[in-house]
Design an enzyme around this catalytic site. Structure first.
Site, PDB file in Angstrom:
ATOM      1  N   HIS A   1     124.272  29.779  41.332  1.00 29.52           N
ATOM      2  CA  HIS A   1     124.844  30.403  42.659  1.00 29.52           C
ATOM      3  C   HIS A   1     126.157  30.115  42.851  1.00 29.52           C
ATOM      4  CE1 HIS A   1     120.487  29.368  43.525  1.00 29.52           C
ATOM      5  NE2 HIS A   1     120.409  30.750  43.838  1.00 29.52           N
TER       6      HIS A   1
ATOM      7  N   SER B   1     118.274  27.857  37.475  1.00 32.20           N
ATOM      8  CA  SER B   1     117.259  28.749  38.395  1.00 32.20           C
ATOM      9  C   SER B   1     116.662  27.694  39.324  1.00 32.20           C
ATOM     10  CB  SER B   1     116.172  29.326  37.560  1.00 32.20           C
ATOM     11  OG  SER B   1     115.193  29.538  38.403  1.00 32.20           O
TER      12      SER B   1
ATOM     13  N   MET C   1     118.266  32.693  47.625  1.00 31.37           N
ATOM     14  CA  MET C   1     117.193  32.324  48.357  1.00 31.37           C
ATOM     15  C   MET C   1     117.078  30.766  48.565  1.00 31.37           C
ATOM     16  SD  MET C   1     114.041  34.840  47.490  1.00 31.37           S
ATOM     17  CE  MET C   1     113.483  33.972  45.782  1.00 31.37           C
TER      18      MET C   1
HETATM   19  P1  AMP Z   1     118.093  33.732  44.128  1.00 34.16           P
HETATM   20  O1  AMP Z   1     118.468  32.537  44.940  1.00 34.16           O
HETATM   21  O2  AMP Z   1     117.250  33.092  42.824  1.00 34.16           O
HETATM   22  O3  AMP Z   1     117.566  34.823  44.645  1.00 34.16           O
HETATM   23  O4  AMP Z   1     119.452  33.896  43.589  1.00 34.16           O
HETATM   24  C1  AMP Z   1     120.681  34.590  44.253  1.00 34.16           C
HETATM   25  C2  AMP Z   1     121.541  35.224  43.340  1.00 34.16           C
HETATM   26  O5  AMP Z   1     122.062  34.337  42.460  1.00 34.16           O
HETATM   27  C3  AMP Z   1     121.074  36.434  42.450  1.00 34.16           C
HETATM   28  O6  AMP Z   1     121.995  37.525  42.489  1.00 34.16           O
HETATM   29  C4  AMP Z   1     120.925  35.684  41.030  1.00 34.16           C
HETATM   30  O7  AMP Z   1     120.751  36.669  39.985  1.00 34.16           O
HETATM   31  C5  AMP Z   1     122.006  34.825  41.075  1.00 34.16           C
HETATM   32  N1  AMP Z   1     121.643  33.704  39.890  1.00 34.16           N
HETATM   33  C6  AMP Z   1     120.631  33.015  39.919  1.00 34.16           C
HETATM   34  N2  AMP Z   1     120.719  32.055  38.748  1.00 34.16           N
HETATM   35  C7  AMP Z   1     121.819  32.384  38.312  1.00 34.16           C
HETATM   36  C8  AMP Z   1     122.512  31.859  37.176  1.00 34.16           C
HETATM   37  N3  AMP Z   1     121.837  31.068  36.368  1.00 34.16           N
HETATM   38  N4  AMP Z   1     123.534  32.470  36.651  1.00 34.16           N
HETATM   39  C9  AMP Z   1     124.178  33.522  37.535  1.00 34.16           C
HETATM   40  N5  AMP Z   1     123.679  33.990  38.512  1.00 34.16           N
HETATM   41  C10 AMP Z   1     122.370  33.473  38.886  1.00 34.16           C
END
Ligand code: AMP
Length: 282
Positions: free
Chosen positions: A37, A187, A30
């Site tokens: 990421h 995050s 996102m």
């Molecule tokens: P998001 O943009 O928050 O939807 O995350 C996109 C992808 O990145 C998802 O598969 C999350 O689980 C992964 N992700 C986000 N933060 C982390 C992190 N700290 N370590 C590993 N994967 C992550």
């Protein structure tokens, strides 16, 4: 670096690569990209001939309009960060109307009960939104492999179920949680923490580590109580839930069966910012 904004253009491009038997890897995000990421993108680049990263803030997975409105949107910065990572990344950043082929709307899924645990209880409709957007994204990209973080462990298990339900020939690769030096999981929401909240946020991972150290020594009820105590009168963080759950079905554990795998899951609020984390216990 190429950035596609429509399903049609992306599909044409991917198809032209597939004709040369390229292995296509995909990282759905996102945006507001961070090193968590990038750890997924690095793995995707290593395993495949082509890495596609989607950047799309999916409206149907937000149960709270405030959270959706305040979600950081930093497309230019994200593209710059990806460029620095590799010139061979393809970015897919569609509009909601284009991706959903009309007004965004969730499909109702039955993920065999996985959707009713933890995040599902506190974010009603969230996993229908996740399942729907990934169905559309997978149909647009049709990757050989998709990379998802264990940071959202419940989501990872649900996406494995989704590809089964939709019969997508996609391998789902789970990737370890990438953490800052003090243990806080990277995050996009960390950006919204105040300086003080950010410096104290290590308590989340420290608490998970304490649970891991005592797992198998103390019973589940005692561990639950230990975590409640940590947050009971905490000035900055409010506990939404803490659970020890079976990795396979994500059901809350009351007793431990040594032949099963468990993880501890936590969600806390720092004011309006919601943070989640989890850890493998055995
Ligand atoms: P998001 O943009 O928050 O939807 O995350 C996109 C992808 O990145 C998802 O598969 C999350 O689980 C992964 N992700 C986000 N933060 C982390 C992190 N700290 N370590 C590993 N994967 C992550």
């Amino acid at each position: 670096m190429r950035v596609f904004t429509t399903v049609k253009d992306l599909k044409n491009y991917v198809q032209s690569k597939r004709e040369f038997s390229f292995k296509i890897g995909f990282v759905p995000t996102m945006g507001a990209l961070h090193l968590g990421h990038i750890s997924l993108v690095d793995k995707c680049l290593k395993d495949n001939d082509l890495a596609i990263v989607s950047i799309f803030v999916n409206p149907t997975q937000f149960n709270n309009s405030d959270d959706l409105d305040n979600y950081p949107r930093t497309l230019e910065r994200d593209v710059e960060l990806l460029k620095k990572t590799s010139k061979n990344i393809i970015v897919f950043a569609p509009s909601a109307k284009n991706l959903y082929n009309g007004a965004p709307k969730s499909i109702k899924y039955d993920f065999n009960g996985l959707e009713n645990e933890m995040e599902g209880k506190y974010r009603l409709g969230h996993f229908n939104g996740v399942g729907t957007v990934l169905k559309f994204l997978f149909e647009a990209v049709m990757p050989n492999r998709a990379y998802l973080g264990e940071k959202d462990f419940q989501q990872l298990q649900i996406v494995k179920k989704l590809v089964e339900i939709e019969k997508f020939p996609i391998e789902i690769v789970g990737c370890e949680i990438y953490r800052e030096s003090d243990g806080l999981a990277y995050s996009s929401r960390n950006e919204r923490l105040t300086k003080l909240q950010r410096s104290e946020a290590k308590i989340i991972f420290e608490t998970l580590l304490k649970v891991k150290n005592k797992f198998g020594i103390k019973n589940v009820a005692t561990l639950n109580e230990m975590v409640s105590q940590v947050f009971e009168n905490h000035k900055l963080f409010e506990l939404e839930y803490f659970e020890i759950a079976n990795v396979e079905n994500l059901k809350t554990a009351r007793d431990i069966d040594a032949s099963k795998k468990y993880r501890a899951f936590i969600a806390v609020f720092a004011d309006k910012v919601r943070l989640i984390d989890n850890i493998a216990l055995n």
